[in-house]
Design a protein around this motif. Structure first.
Motif, mmCIF file in Angstrom:
data_model
loop_
_atom_site.group_PDB
_atom_site.id
_atom_site.type_symbol
_atom_site.label_atom_id
_atom_site.label_comp_id
_atom_site.label_asym_id
_atom_site.label_seq_id
_atom_site.Cartn_x
_atom_site.Cartn_y
_atom_site.Cartn_z
ATOM 1 N N LEU A 89 -23.002 2.471 -1.325
ATOM 2 C CA LEU A 89 -23.832 1.411 -0.435
ATOM 3 C C LEU A 89 -22.507 0.435 -0.348
ATOM 4 C CD1 LEU A 89 -26.852 3.455 0.992
ATOM 5 C CD2 LEU A 89 -24.794 3.750 1.836
ATOM 6 N N ALA A 90 -23.321 -0.158 -1.524
ATOM 7 C CA ALA A 90 -22.960 -1.095 -1.839
ATOM 8 C C ALA A 90 -21.171 -1.636 -1.794
ATOM 9 C CB ALA A 90 -23.336 -2.180 -3.331
ATOM 10 N N ARG A 91 -19.962 -1.210 -1.069
ATOM 11 C CA ARG A 91 -19.281 -0.229 -1.830
ATOM 12 C C ARG A 91 -18.698 -1.101 -0.315
ATOM 13 N NH1 ARG A 91 -15.797 4.431 -1.965
ATOM 14 N NH2 ARG A 91 -14.190 3.373 -1.137
ATOM 15 N N PHE A 92 -19.509 -1.261 0.741
ATOM 16 C CA PHE A 92 -19.527 -1.398 2.416
ATOM 17 C C PHE A 92 -20.639 -1.782 2.750
ATOM 18 C CE2 PHE A 92 -18.677 3.377 1.623
ATOM 19 C CZ PHE A 92 -17.184 2.988 1.668
ATOM 20 N N PHE A 93 -21.619 -2.193 2.690
ATOM 21 C CA PHE A 93 -22.497 -3.163 3.396
ATOM 22 C C PHE A 93 -23.258 -3.655 2.093
ATOM 23 C CE2 PHE A 93 -22.567 1.713 4.767
ATOM 24 C CZ PHE A 93 -21.825 1.054 5.878
ATOM 25 N N LEU B 36 0.711 -1.520 -0.288
ATOM 26 C CA LEU B 36 -0.249 0.138 0.285
ATOM 27 C C LEU B 36 0.885 1.404 0.047
ATOM 28 C CD1 LEU B 36 -2.669 -0.908 2.198
ATOM 29 C CD2 LEU B 36 -3.131 -0.951 -0.247
ATOM 30 N N GLN B 37 2.266 1.128 1.125
ATOM 31 C CA GLN B 37 2.939 2.204 0.476
ATOM 32 C C GLN B 37 3.353 2.617 -0.526
ATOM 33 O OE1 GLN B 37 3.343 3.555 4.431
ATOM 34 N NE2 GLN B 37 4.006 5.762 3.267
ATOM 35 N N ARG B 38 4.016 1.669 -1.839
ATOM 36 C CA ARG B 38 4.278 2.155 -3.090
ATOM 37 C C ARG B 38 3.069 2.549 -3.418
ATOM 38 N NH1 ARG B 38 6.890 -2.994 -2.098
ATOM 39 N NH2 ARG B 38 4.700 -4.285 -2.883
ATOM 40 N N ALA B 39 1.618 1.478 -3.711
ATOM 41 C CA ALA B 39 0.702 1.917 -4.944
ATOM 42 C C ALA B 39 0.685 3.316 -4.221
ATOM 43 C CB ALA B 39 -0.364 1.009 -4.013
ATOM 44 N N ALA B 40 0.249 4.114 -2.825
ATOM 45 C CA ALA B 40 0.224 5.450 -2.481
ATOM 46 C C ALA B 40 0.680 6.180 -3.312
ATOM 47 C CB ALA B 40 -0.397 5.613 -1.188
ATOM 48 N N ALA B 41 2.374 5.992 -2.724
ATOM 49 C CA ALA B 41 3.475 6.520 -3.440
ATOM 50 C C ALA B 41 3.104 6.899 -5.248
ATOM 51 C CB ALA B 41 4.768 5.969 -3.539
ATOM 52 N N ASP C 131 -0.413 1.509 8.972
ATOM 53 C CA ASP C 131 0.077 0.555 9.719
ATOM 54 C C ASP C 131 -1.906 -0.368 9.541
ATOM 55 O OD1 ASP C 131 0.039 -0.275 12.092
ATOM 56 O OD2 ASP C 131 -0.013 1.110 13.408
ATOM 57 N N GLY C 132 -1.214 -1.422 9.960
ATOM 58 C CA GLY C 132 -1.913 -2.691 9.849
ATOM 59 C C GLY C 132 -3.376 -2.368 8.489
ATOM 60 N N GLY C 133 -3.349 -1.800 7.122
ATOM 61 C CA GLY C 133 -4.013 -1.220 7.163
ATOM 62 C C GLY C 133 -5.012 -0.229 7.008
ATOM 63 N N VAL C 134 -4.611 0.307 7.723
ATOM 64 C CA VAL C 134 -4.551 1.865 8.380
ATOM 65 C C VAL C 134 -3.929 2.735 7.362
ATOM 66 C CG1 VAL C 134 -5.797 3.544 10.010
ATOM 67 C CG2 VAL C 134 -6.736 0.712 10.431
ATOM 68 N N ALA C 135 -4.388 3.557 6.672
ATOM 69 C CA ALA C 135 -3.621 4.978 6.240
ATOM 70 C C ALA C 135 -3.445 5.558 7.250
ATOM 71 C CB ALA C 135 -3.870 5.366 4.358
ATOM 72 N N HIS C 136 -2.347 6.504 7.629
ATOM 73 C CA HIS C 136 -2.713 7.748 8.376
ATOM 74 C C HIS C 136 -2.154 9.151 7.445
ATOM 75 C CE1 HIS C 136 -3.132 5.975 12.387
ATOM 76 N NE2 HIS C 136 -2.630 4.319 11.940
ATOM 77 N N LEU C 137 -2.862 10.100 6.912
ATOM 78 C CA LEU C 137 -2.527 10.710 6.632
ATOM 79 C C LEU C 137 -1.905 12.038 7.069
ATOM 80 C CD1 LEU C 137 -5.248 11.521 3.564
ATOM 81 C CD2 LEU C 137 -2.679 11.595 3.418
ATOM 82 N N THR C 138 -1.046 13.080 6.897
ATOM 83 C CA THR C 138 -1.133 13.903 7.493
ATOM 84 C C THR C 138 -0.335 15.351 6.329
ATOM 85 O OG1 THR C 138 1.547 13.567 8.218
ATOM 86 C CG2 THR C 138 -0.112 12.784 9.051
ATOM 87 N N GLY C 139 0.080 16.508 6.901
ATOM 88 C CA GLY C 139 0.610 17.691 6.144
ATOM 89 C C GLY C 139 -0.533 18.413 6.077
ATOM 90 N N GLU C 140 -0.724 18.942 4.599
ATOM 91 C CA GLU C 140 -1.050 20.477 4.850
ATOM 92 C C GLU C 140 -2.022 20.381 3.723
ATOM 93 O OE1 GLU C 140 -1.082 25.292 6.150
ATOM 94 O OE2 GLU C 140 0.692 23.971 6.116
ATOM 95 N N VAL C 141 -3.343 20.813 3.215
ATOM 96 C CA VAL C 141 -3.611 21.307 1.897
ATOM 97 C C VAL C 141 -4.386 22.621 2.059
ATOM 98 C CG1 VAL C 141 -4.598 18.500 1.575
ATOM 99 C CG2 VAL C 141 -5.851 20.077 2.447
ATOM 100 N N GLY C 142 -4.746 23.659 0.818
ATOM 101 C CA GLY C 142 -5.183 24.453 0.734
ATOM 102 C C GLY C 142 -6.536 24.733 1.171
ATOM 103 N N ARG D 197 -9.513 3.875 -1.974
ATOM 104 C CA ARG D 197 -10.494 2.745 -3.208
ATOM 105 C C ARG D 197 -9.041 1.881 -3.277
ATOM 106 N NH1 ARG D 197 -12.210 6.759 -7.853
ATOM 107 N NH2 ARG D 197 -13.243 8.312 -6.642
ATOM 108 N N LEU D 198 -7.969 1.650 -2.509
ATOM 109 C CA LEU D 198 -7.238 1.401 -2.970
ATOM 110 C C LEU D 198 -7.537 0.061 -1.783
ATOM 111 C CD1 LEU D 198 -3.521 2.975 -2.242
ATOM 112 C CD2 LEU D 198 -4.558 2.633 -4.254
ATOM 113 N N ASP D 199 -7.048 -1.603 -2.710
ATOM 114 C CA ASP D 199 -7.418 -2.658 -2.476
ATOM 115 C C ASP D 199 -6.623 -2.885 -1.271
ATOM 116 O OD1 ASP D 199 -8.770 -5.197 -2.024
ATOM 117 O OD2 ASP D 199 -6.730 -5.686 -3.437
ATOM 118 N N GLY D 200 -7.296 -3.340 0.415
ATOM 119 C CA GLY D 200 -5.822 -3.788 1.120
ATOM 120 C C GLY D 200 -6.774 -2.292 3.160
ATOM 121 N N VAL D 201 -7.351 -1.366 1.833
ATOM 122 C CA VAL D 201 -7.289 -0.245 3.165
ATOM 123 C C VAL D 201 -8.800 -0.855 4.063
ATOM 124 C CG1 VAL D 201 -7.635 2.392 3.317
ATOM 125 C CG2 VAL D 201 -5.530 1.804 1.567
#
Length: 237
Positions: A232-236, A17-22, A41-52, A66-70
């Protein structure tokens, strides 16, 4: 029955996932150039930084989710130069990010506000950007009042992060302080409760065979478009 993902596989999946996100941040023009970092970490993406602006953060969250495994997308990101106000409810001795506002009934060095999360929260309406509910709902006989309070204190573009044991995993029942059992379908029920004015838009939900994860955005505009069947069908079920 879904088996928990092994720690070995989780580590390898995090590397993938780290490579896919890069690659995503390098090649997708919607997020290329954003001052964001992502760590898995364990399939959880942790986003940090700054956006406008908030739209940039929402786009990054959606694409990473949307990445498989997140299993979850958590963030602590400055928007337009402003630090987010993030409440970490029932944090005990461990907050999810150091800058979060720790909230718990018992005092620890991580708690900034002492409060009973089963009672009305001592925060103003629409004040928080993010609220963490990590291993807290399963300890409350009736967690819906807390869910409603989180809806109240979140900004319209805020997000609630939920993490709880999955009802079919042994840890859900092995802890005698757990009084409620949850499933991903429980999240669906939280989002649309008949007769409740507090509704939620699910941004993401998943299960790794041991825990359930969800990110929920409060719906505060009665005219807002509800999530479609395909979303909704993505999750439930």
């Amino acid at each position: 029955m879904t088996e928990p993902v092994s720690q070995h596989r989780l580590r390898l999946r995090d590397e993938f996932l780290q490579r896919a996100a890069a690659e995503l941040f390098k090649h997708d023009e919607r997020v290329r150039g954003l001052d964001l970092e992502v760590r898995f970490d364990g399939g959880v993406a942790h986003l940090t930084g700054e956006v406008g602006d908030r739209a940039q953060l929402d786009t990054a969250r959606e694409l990473i989710g949307r990445l498989d495994g997140v299993f979850g997308v958590w963030d602590r990101v400055r928007v337009g130069g402003r630090e987010p106000l993030i409440l970490d409810l029932g944090c005990g001795g461990q907050k999810q990010y150091p800058g979060n506002v720790g909230v718990d009934l018992l005092a620890t060095d991580q708690v900034s506000v002492r409060a009973d999360v089963s009672a009305p929260l001592p925060f103003a309406d629409s004040c928080a950007d993010r609220v963490f509910l990590v291993h807290i709902l399963e300890h409350l006989i009736d967690f819906l009042p807390l869910v409603d309070e989180v809806h109240r204190v979140l900004r319209p573009d805020g997000v609630a992060f939920v993490l709880s044991p999955w009802w079919r995993y042994v840890n859900a029942v092995a802890d005698p302080t757990h009084v409620r059992l949850l499933d991903v379908q429980t999240i669906k029920g939280i989002c649309r409760r008949p007769g409740s004015p507090r509704t939620w838009f699910p941004l993401h939900a998943g299960c790794d065979g041991a825990s359930i994860f969800a990110e929920l955005r409060p719906v505060k505009d009665d005219s807002a478009e509800p999530p479609g069947a395909a979303h909704l069908a993505r999750f439930f079920d």
